[in-house]
Every structure is written in C-alpha cells, then in structure tokens.
Design a protein around this motif. Structure first.
Motif, PDB file in Angstrom:
ATOM      1  N   ASN A 179       0.866  -1.080   0.167  1.00  0.00           N
ATOM      2  CA  ASN A 179       0.085  -0.067   0.001  1.00  0.00           C
ATOM      3  C   ASN A 179       0.933   1.305  -0.104  1.00  0.00           C
ATOM      4  N   GLU A 186      -3.967   1.067  -7.724  1.00  0.00           N
ATOM      5  CA  GLU A 186      -5.119   1.306  -8.570  1.00  0.00           C
ATOM      6  C   GLU A 186      -5.110   0.747  -9.836  1.00  0.00           C
ATOM      7  N   GLN A 187      -4.223   0.482 -10.745  1.00  0.00           N
ATOM      8  CA  GLN A 187      -4.334  -0.217 -11.878  1.00  0.00           C
ATOM      9  C   GLN A 187      -4.408  -1.541 -11.672  1.00  0.00           C
ATOM     10  N   ALA A 190      -8.522  -1.984  -9.418  1.00  0.00           N
ATOM     11  CA  ALA A 190      -9.615  -1.267  -9.807  1.00  0.00           C
ATOM     12  C   ALA A 190     -10.634  -2.220 -10.612  1.00  0.00           C
ATOM     13  N   TYR A 223     -14.483  -0.120  -2.833  1.00  0.00           N
ATOM     14  CA  TYR A 223     -12.867  -0.213  -3.027  1.00  0.00           C
ATOM     15  C   TYR A 223     -12.603  -0.488  -4.556  1.00  0.00           C
ATOM     16  N   GLN A 225     -13.243   1.457  -6.867  1.00  0.00           N
ATOM     17  CA  GLN A 225     -12.802   2.644  -7.395  1.00  0.00           C
ATOM     18  C   GLN A 225     -11.738   3.019  -7.316  1.00  0.00           C
ATOM     19  N   PRO A 226     -10.622   3.431  -8.405  1.00  0.00           N
ATOM     20  CA  PRO A 226      -9.279   3.694  -8.137  1.00  0.00           C
ATOM     21  C   PRO A 226      -9.167   4.739  -7.203  1.00  0.00           C
ATOM     22  N   GLU A 227     -10.327   5.703  -7.033  1.00  0.00           N
ATOM     23  CA  GLU A 227     -10.065   6.951  -5.904  1.00  0.00           C
ATOM     24  C   GLU A 227     -10.094   6.309  -4.740  1.00  0.00           C
ATOM     25  N   SER A 228     -10.946   5.370  -4.319  1.00  0.00           N
ATOM     26  CA  SER A 228     -10.893   4.609  -3.194  1.00  0.00           C
ATOM     27  C   SER A 228      -9.670   3.912  -2.625  1.00  0.00           C
ATOM     28  N   ILE A 229      -9.055   3.413  -3.681  1.00  0.00           N
ATOM     29  CA  ILE A 229      -7.743   2.595  -3.389  1.00  0.00           C
ATOM     30  C   ILE A 229      -6.702   3.702  -3.436  1.00  0.00           C
ATOM     31  N   ARG A 230      -6.723   4.731  -4.039  1.00  0.00           N
ATOM     32  CA  ARG A 230      -5.854   5.824  -3.861  1.00  0.00           C
ATOM     33  C   ARG A 230      -5.775   6.503  -2.349  1.00  0.00           C
ATOM     34  N   ASN A 233      -5.136   3.798   0.584  1.00  0.00           N
ATOM     35  CA  ASN A 233      -3.669   3.785   0.607  1.00  0.00           C
ATOM     36  C   ASN A 233      -2.779   4.692   1.086  1.00  0.00           C
TER      37      ASN A 233
END
Length: 308
Positions: A179, A186-187, A190, A223, A225-230, A233
């Motif tokens: 993380n 994200e890549q 997602a 989770y 969604q890329p913004e949620s992962i970003r 982390n």
C-alpha cells in the motif's frame, strides 16, 4: 470530486445500509475542510467508532445496535473511506483526528469515548494524544498509533510462517508495503478488489465464513474505485509523518483498553504501555483480525466492562 461508491444508489448505499441498523440515521458534515459521512444512533454517553481497512462504517453492524442500547453510537467513515470525501492530502493521523474533533464540535459534543479498529485505532489514538480533554476513554482493537516498531517489520516472512493463515507469533502484513506504492495498486485492483478481499479475509480471519457474502460484495463495491484505493492507501503512506508526530506526544493519562486478536494481542501488549499510563489489554485469541464479525459477543463484553 466523486465521493460515493459505484453503487451509491443501490443495495450498498448509505440509505439502504442504514435500514440494517434500526434506530440509526445517516448524516453528512463538512469539517476541517472534508465532507464526512456518519451514522448516529442510541442515547447516553457518546461513543465514536472508527473503522479500518478495507471496510467502512458498516463494519460495526455486528455490534452497533447492541452498543446503542447503552451509548450514543457514532459510526464514522473516516477521511478517504466509503462515502466520505477523498481529498489528495490530509491522511496523516493527526489531521484525521482533527476531522473527528471538529465533527464532535459540529454535533455539539465536548467529550466522547472512542473505539477504533485497525486504521481506525490509529486515528482514535491520535485523537486521544491531541485532544485528551475531549477523550473520556480510548479503546483500540487490533490497531494502535503508528510507532518506530513499524520500521522493524521484515521485508520477508519468517521461514515457514507464511501460509494460508496469518501466523500469530510471526505476523507478516505484506500489504503494509504494497500500500506504500503509488499508482500501481489502483491499476491492478480497480474493478477486481474482491480478489484482494477474499484473500485478505481468508488470511487474517480464523473463521472467514463470518465475513458474509453481502459484506464482501459491499466492500468490493466501495474499494473497486481507483480513487478509493488511492485514498485508503494514503493512510499507509502517511506512516512516516505519524511516527514523527508520535515522538512529540506525552503518554496518555485516560483509561485505555486494547482488544487484540491472535495476530495483534502480543503487539498491543508491547505497544500500549509505552503509549499510556492506565492500560488494560484483553486477548480474544480464538479470533482473527476482524473481531467484530468473528467474536461480537466477546467484543461487546470487553467494551461494556471497560466503559461501564
């Protein structure tokens, strides 16, 4: 900036999930420059509940309605979580603690006890350090304030210890490093976060069947969604600042309870006495990391006995 999950109007929306918790209502407030979602229910002394990774406010559903019979229970999606806002900065635990402090002010509350799990335990600890007069009592479940000890975590697991289930004597939380990487998670994750969730629940829970299919689908929806992962982390990427802040804190003087699963009990036994003067550590050693799902009755008993 989008702040809701991909299923914000469906079965996993705040509006639908709150129906699972009779007596609770959803609320939204902009505090400390960030819009937070929280659920509020019950009456009595205030108890603020802060969730961890990779879950949301809903992770308290196994114990929330019971707690609400004795306390005013406030379940918060911390900065970067669920339908709370996901700004580009502010994920150090001191700033996140200020979010909660200003949320209490918004609600007209001068003082509360805090119960934090995982990352939520880190934020709750920071709240107690920075706002001791607003902290009645502190409970941390499998997660306390980041400390220098994190720098000693091994890059490789102890020989023979990295199996399908996390080893309580030699825990290997590999995601602490994963993380830290920016952009790549994200890549990779997602739209397929359920693969990580299923592995994680199997690895850190003793009885992974206690994490329901509905809960798994809910957290995957959030989770994915890329913004949620970003954003989630970023809680981990702020550990350097958190550790630096910890060097400046005096020991806590309010009562502190640690509730540890088989993977964190020994860590809490070592770390909490250096954080606070009045410490009690309880081990629920027949539970994995997600204690609320695996052993809700044991958690409730510990909380009731501590808060009174």
């Amino acid at each position: 900036m989008q702040t809701l999950s991909s299923d914000s109007s469906g079965a996993y929306s705040d509006e639908e999930l709150i129906k699972h918790l009779p007596g609770f209502t959803n609320h939204y407030a902009t505090v400390n420059g960030v819009r937070l979602h929280y659920a509020d229910g019950g009456s009595g002394p205030a108890l603020v509940c802060l969730p961890g990774w990779p879950q949301t406010w809903y992770s308290y559903h196994p114990i929330a309605t019971q707690l609400a019979q004795r306390y005013r229970v406030i379940l918060v999606d911390i900065r970067g979580m669920g339908s709370s806002e996901k700004p580009l900065a502010g994920y150090d635990k001191k700033t996140m603690a200020q979010d909660i402090y200003e949320l209490l002010g918004h609600m007209g509350l001068e003082k509360a006890s805090l119960l934090g799990h995982d990352i939520g335990g880190m934020v709750a600890s920071s709240f107690a350090f920075n706002y001791p007069k607003a902290t009645e009592k502190l409970i941390v479940a499998d997660g306390a304030h980041p400390s220098e000890g994190m720098m000693q975590m091994p890059m490789l697991p102890a020989p023979g210890s990295f199996t399908r289930k996390m080893n309580g004597q030699y825990p290997y939380p590999w995601w602490m490093a994963f993380n830290q990487v920016k952009g790549l998670p994200e890549q990779l994750l997602a739209g397929r976060f359920e693969y990580l969730l299923d592995y994680l629940f199997g690895y850190v829970m003793l009885d992974e069947s206690r994490m329901s299919a509905f809960d798994r689908a809910l957290y995957a929806s959030v989770y994915n969604q890329p913004e949620s992962i970003r954003a989630s982390n970023a809680w981990y990427q702020a550990f350097d600042q958190d550790i630096a802040d910890a060097r400046m804190y005096a020991r806590l003087t309010m009562p502190v309870l640690g509730i540890g699963s088989h993977v964190s009990y020994h860590y809490l036994q070592m770390s909490l006495p250096s954080m606070a003067e009045q410490v009690e550590v309880i081990g629920i050693l027949d539970s994995g990391h997600y204690l609320f799902e695996e052993k809700p009755d044991r958690v409730l008993e510990a909380v009731y006995n501590f808060l009174g």
